[in-house]
Write an enzyme that holds these catalytic residues in place. Structure first.
Site, PDB file in Angstrom:
ATOM      1  N   GLU A 109      -7.747  -4.654  -0.358  1.00  0.00           N
ATOM      2  CA  GLU A 109      -8.295  -5.384  -1.494  1.00  0.00           C
ATOM      3  C   GLU A 109      -8.161  -6.897  -1.330  1.00  0.00           C
ATOM      4  O   GLU A 109      -8.924  -7.667  -1.926  1.00  0.00           O
ATOM      5  CB  GLU A 109      -7.605  -4.919  -2.783  1.00  0.00           C
ATOM      6  CG  GLU A 109      -7.950  -3.479  -3.131  1.00  0.00           C
ATOM      7  CD  GLU A 109      -6.978  -2.842  -4.088  1.00  0.00           C
ATOM      8  OE1 GLU A 109      -5.870  -3.404  -4.261  1.00  0.00           O
ATOM      9  OE2 GLU A 109      -7.302  -1.797  -4.653  1.00  0.00           O
TER      10      GLU A 109
ATOM     11  N   HIS B 123       0.845  -1.188   0.000  1.00  0.00           N
ATOM     12  CA  HIS B 123       0.000   0.000   0.000  1.00  0.00           C
ATOM     13  C   HIS B 123       0.875   1.230   0.000  1.00  0.00           C
ATOM     14  O   HIS B 123       1.972   1.240   0.576  1.00  0.00           O
ATOM     15  CB  HIS B 123      -0.921  -0.006   1.238  1.00  0.00           C
ATOM     16  CG  HIS B 123      -2.035   0.991   1.165  1.00  0.00           C
ATOM     17  ND1 HIS B 123      -1.869   2.317   1.531  1.00  0.00           N
ATOM     18  CD2 HIS B 123      -3.316   0.860   0.767  1.00  0.00           C
ATOM     19  CE1 HIS B 123      -3.017   2.952   1.352  1.00  0.00           C
ATOM     20  NE2 HIS B 123      -3.909   2.099   0.893  1.00  0.00           N
TER      21      HIS B 123
END
Length: 366
Positions: free
Chosen positions: A311, A253
């Site tokens: 996700e 991320h």
């Protein structure tokens, strides 16, 4: 005489452009605060409607309704009446293209900002549901205003009301409702800063969320899990992906240097589904793949912390509640619109025209 050169911050890395009361992302500690509450304490205990109230209340120009659930139910019914006027918007093959085109048809509500917020939030759920059914050759399902927003969204996609699955979807919508000044939220604030309307800002935000570097990866995570199929194949399959120069989906991320707290929230939501009798073999597989991916990435990139992001477990959860992977990004938008609308109001109330500078590096005229 020389000119002072300002350092270029590619991607606006580390540049603070706004103060906000809406959310805080602490990448070093892996903490997400949404309007005063940790995401871990909100998801599963507070409804999506309650989180909308938290995000909209700080800059609301009128009192929020006593029952935001009822108000959103009425907004979905109103949005359903817009379907006949959408032209071919919902015929787009990509769900985000359809959502963007359909959202552009939403009128600013004559009763003001709050009514427009409700209508846009209701409309995205109605349009996403109608697009999902159209792709399967089915007619859209009329909203049930007595249900929660999450329950009705799921019902408008699947045609069935399933309380346990709706609770899982509600936890997801809460989890993704806001996340600092991410790309789509920044897009919405830039558009709002020009004095444009909320509909235009949301349409622009949908366009940003479509990008695979922002909101487009949950589906490929499911593809990855399908390709691995069994926990014992995880390491060898992932090694082959890395040798081929491909990314491991759902890992890493831009902000978090530890495991994304939203991944843990969604993993717990899956556990609640399993305790309710909705077992999914993909949860055990996902955990095995996450462990293998962490080990491989730690060996390959020892200086780059690459851990599971939101996700990773989004894919498993949305699949478990009954949504097709083509619905993943549109469903993300149905949750994130709450934050977009809060930031649009905040930008109007506290901000100014967002107009950063650039440095020209092209040729000069002779």
């Amino acid at each position: 005489m020389g000119t002072t050169q300002t350092a270029v911050q590619a991607g606006l890395e580390g540049v603070v452009v706004a103060e906000t009361r809406l959310s805080e992302v602490d990448g070093e500690r892996g903490r997400l605060v949404i309007a005063g509450g940790d995401v871990e304490s909100l998801a599963g205990t507070r409804s999506f409607e309650e989180v909308c109230a938290r995000l909209w209340a700080p800059y609301a120009k009128q009192p929020l309704p006593d029952s935001l659930q009822a108000a959103l139910g009425e907004a979905r019914v109103r949005a359903f009446g817009l379907l006949d006027g959408l032209g071919d918007a919902l015929s787009a093959k990509d769900g985000m293209d359809a959502l963007r085109a359909a959202a552009a048809h939403v009128p600013e509500h004559p009763e003001g900002e709050l009514a427009t917020q409700l209508l846009l939030t209701g409309a995205l759920a109605v349009f996403a549901g109608a697009w999902g059914r159209r792709g399967r050759g089915l007619a859209p399902v009329r909203p049930d205003p007595t249900l929660s927003h999450a329950a009705d969204l799921l019902r408008m996609v699947t045609g069935e009301h399933h309380p346990e699955r709706a609770a899982g979807l509600d936890a997801y919508l809460v989890t993704v409702s806001d996340h600092g000044l991410n790309a789509s939220t920044f897009t919405a604030r830039v558009i709002a800063s020009t004095g444009s309307d909320a509909v235009s800002a949301v349409v622009g935000a949908i366009g940003a969320l479509k990008g695979p570097l922002h909101g487009g990866a949950p589906g490929p995570v499911l593809d990855m899990l399908d390709g691995i199929a069994r926990p014992e194949r995880a390491t060898s399959w992932l090694e082959e992906e890395l040798r081929a120069g491909r990314r491991i989906m759902g890992m890493g991320h831009r902000i978090y240097r530890v495991r994304d707290p939203r991944a843990a929230v969604l993993e717990r939501a899956l556990e609640r589904l399993e305790r309710g009798g909705l077992r999914t073999e993909r949860l055990a597989l996902a955990r095995a793949v996450e462990r293998a991916a962490e080990d491989l990435l730690r060996q390959r990139y020892p200086d780059r912390p690459l851990r599971a992001n939101v996700e990773f477990y989004t894919a498993v959860l949305l699949d478990a509640v009954g949504l097709d992977r083509t619905m993943f990004s549109p469903t993300f938008a149905c949750g994130r619109v709450a934050g977009w609308l809060g930031h649009i109001s905040e930008q109007r109330a506290t901000g100014r025209l967002i107009r950063p500078a650039s440095r020209y590096v092209g040729p000069m005229p002779e």
